[in-house]
Design an enzyme around this catalytic site. Structure first.
Site, PDB file in Angstrom:
ATOM      1  N   ASP A 191       0.823  -1.225   0.000  1.00  0.00           N
ATOM      2  CA  ASP A 191       0.000   0.000   0.000  1.00  0.00           C
ATOM      3  C   ASP A 191       0.857   1.274   0.000  1.00  0.00           C
ATOM      4  O   ASP A 191       1.645   1.484   0.914  1.00  0.00           O
ATOM      5  CB  ASP A 191      -0.879  -0.051   1.265  1.00  0.00           C
ATOM      6  CG  ASP A 191      -1.768   1.171   1.449  1.00  0.00           C
ATOM      7  OD1 ASP A 191      -1.969   1.926   0.481  1.00  0.00           O
ATOM      8  OD2 ASP A 191      -2.275   1.348   2.577  1.00  0.00           O
ATOM      9  N   HIS A 364      -3.873   4.516   6.961  1.00  0.00           N
ATOM     10  CA  HIS A 364      -2.802   4.037   6.084  1.00  0.00           C
ATOM     11  C   HIS A 364      -1.435   4.347   6.684  1.00  0.00           C
ATOM     12  O   HIS A 364      -1.247   5.383   7.314  1.00  0.00           O
ATOM     13  CB  HIS A 364      -2.899   4.713   4.711  1.00  0.00           C
ATOM     14  CG  HIS A 364      -4.155   4.364   3.978  1.00  0.00           C
ATOM     15  ND1 HIS A 364      -4.245   3.255   3.167  1.00  0.00           N
ATOM     16  CD2 HIS A 364      -5.366   4.952   3.963  1.00  0.00           C
ATOM     17  CE1 HIS A 364      -5.472   3.193   2.664  1.00  0.00           C
ATOM     18  NE2 HIS A 364      -6.172   4.210   3.127  1.00  0.00           N
TER      19      HIS A 364
HETATM   20 ZN   LIG Z   1      -9.196   0.698   3.336  1.00  0.00          ZN
END
Ligand SMILES: [Zn+2]
Length: 537
Positions: A191, A364
């Site tokens: 990610d 994140h």
């Molecule tokens: Zn997500």
């Protein structure tokens, strides 16, 4: 089998509609089936989905789709996928419950083959076997996926951050990632969303003191907007409301749905005696209620926008109320949000929002979280996931910094098929991929031409001139009709209207009779003349 193909169908080179296909021999495995929300220029587009042409052409080989977690950019395209490819779906209970809601709305639930998994599950998809590793994110049940192939192990992180305050299946399983590194990981796909944020991503619990302060300061009602899918945030806010003796009301379609799903599955704790119906909020003592709502991005029909324009059916802002937006500002929404904030102040509210408020933590990983993933797993090859080209590039550089040789780092965008072998990883070809724009009310997917028309209408408006021409003589009959929308207000511009009509008639009269009777020729002549005329003014 000496190679595996990785085909990104969404989420690489853009944010949203995440979807990655892995092809090993005759077996294809799909990770995530997301959707994206439209950009500001996509008029009337409700949502955006990945182009599935490549997958549909190989539908016989698709063995399954794994959903890493329950966010719309990972599950929102599932109905569309199942419409085209009949394939079993795998996810944890919360993820499947959220996905089921949308399938039901689309009348697709009955035909869907849904399989519950938990982090310990192991699955076989022909030549590939799959295991899962819990990761921390802004929603419970987020998983990373390890795909064991004949040439080695491939790790897809899904969305993640390293949040040490989340434990158990919600926590980040550092040990298993490190083991994977020791066993020898062939490929890491990770990610990239927050690569530009320095340091470590703040823990969800780190914003609690600021939120608590907000509850202490709020003199009257407290309205909090956040993403309905940020279930940890929703729980924190409920906990604080209970601590501060405020009942909880919920408004906004997705917030009501997610709180319901979350409480049904015990991911959200909300005691019955602390719930108040949104219709009863106005009767409550203003110090004794918190309203949880949607609309943190200034979306026009979300609960907070309705409140700010005094058009919410059950909620009316009063002098001294506190409004908090516990969410990040998604790029592109700045204008909508500032407009919203202005309106909230106009109605006498005290407003808390934006990075300075300290009431949001991202789900994140920041740069150091991403570095940690690289150092734990020590992959031979690396492909950055989830981001625009700049995030992918920066993440690729970080991988090189962490010792992955530059020829082993592959930056790919949607539709670029990457071929991975034991000793190489590179883009082999470009397959059909891209965005399918969906207008919920339109019969079919939106064409680029329709969208262009909408854009033009919104920017320039339009003028329609109707001229009647005699079919034998080619003479103009009577006076032309003129209609304008979004261009001039005709009642105030009679002179311009008359001039325009006259110009149209003159233009037709300058054509030969044959040209006049050819509709396309006469139309084009009038269009060109009017365009010149208007652009000069
Ligand atoms: Zn997500």
């Amino acid at each position: 089998m000496d190679s595996v193909s990785l085909v990104p169908l969404g989420g690489l080179g853009e944010f949203g509609m995440n979807m990655m296909a892995l092809e090993c021999g005759d077996d294809i495995l799909v990770i995530d089936a997301g959707m994206a929300f439209p950009d500001a220029g996509m008029f009337g587009v409700d949502y955006v989905l990945p182009d599935l042409t490549w997958l549909v052409e190989r539908r016989e080989n698709v063995r399954g789709v794994i959903l890493t977690h329950g966010h719309e950019d990972h599950i929102g395209g599932l109905s569309n996928l199942l419409q085209h490819v009949d394939v079993p779906v795998y996810g944890v209970d919360l993820t499947l419950a959220l996905a089921s809601h949308r399938l039901r709305e689309n009348g697709m639930l009955a035909g869907a083959e849904l399989h519950h998994i938990d982090p310990d599950s192991q699955l076989d998809f022909g030549s590939m076997s799959v295991e899962f590793i819990p990761v921390s994110h802004s929603i419970p049940g987020a998983l990373a996926v390890v795909v064991h192939t004949p040439i080695g192990a491939i790790l897809h992180t899904g969305d993640f951050k390293l949040d040490h305050t989340l434990k158990g299946d919600d926590g980040f399983d550092v040990g298993r990632f490190a083991e994977l590194g020791s066993e020898g990981l062939l490929l890491l796909m990770s990610d990239s969303t927050n690569i530009e944020a320095p340091g470590l991503s703040p823990a969800e619990a780190s914003i609690r003191p600021r939120l608590d302060q907000l509850f202490h300061q709020a003199r009257r009602r407290l309205l909090v907007a956040t993403f309905a899918s940020s279930l940890y945030r929703v729980q924190q806010l409920i906990d604080l409301a209970v601590d501060h003796g405020r009942a909880v009301a919920v408004t906004g379609r997705s917030m009501v749905k997610n709180v319901q799903v979350g409480t049904d599955l015990d991911y959200i704790w909300l005691p019955d005696n602390h719930v108040v119906d949104i219709r009863d909020v106005r009767k409550m003592d203003p110090e004794k209620v918190m309203v949880l709502m949607t609309g943190s991005q200034g979306e026009p029909f979300a609960a907070l926008s309705l409140v700010s324009s005094d058009s919410h059916a059950h909620l009316r802002l009063e002098e001294g109320d506190t409004v908090a937006m516990s969410a990040r500002i998604i790029p592109g929404h700045e204008k909508a949000i500032t407009g919203l904030v202005n309106n909230l102040y106009r109605r006498g509210a005290d407003v808390h929002y934006g990075p300075g408020a300290g009431i949001h933590a991202s789900g994140h990983g920041s740069r150091e979280d991403l570095r940690m993933m690289l150092s734990l797993t020590r992959p031979r090859f690396f492909i950055p996931l989830h981001g625009e080209f700049r995030q992918l590039t920066l993440h690729a550089r970080l991988a090189q910094e962490m010792g992955v040789p530059s020829e082993n780092v592959c930056v790919a965008e949607n539709g670029q098929r990457v071929v991975l072998t034991e000793d190489s990883c590179s883009v082999e070809e470009t397959v059909p991929a891209g965005r399918v724009l969906v207008d919920g009310r339109a019969l079919d997917n939106l064409d680029e031409i329709v969208l262009n028309d909408r854009r033009q209408l919104s920017e320039d408006g339009m003028v329609i001139i109707t001229i009647v021409i005699h079919r034998d003589t080619g003479e103009v009959q009577g006076s032309p009709e003129m209609v304008s929308r979004g261009f001039i207000y005709m009642a105030d511009s009679t002179e311009l209207v008359d001039e325009t009509k006259q110009l149209a008639v003159d233009t037709v009269n300058r054509l030969t009779v044959k040209e006049r009777l050819d509709q396309e020729t006469s139309q084009e002549a009038v269009r060109a003349a009017l365009r010149r005329f208007f652009s000069k003014r």
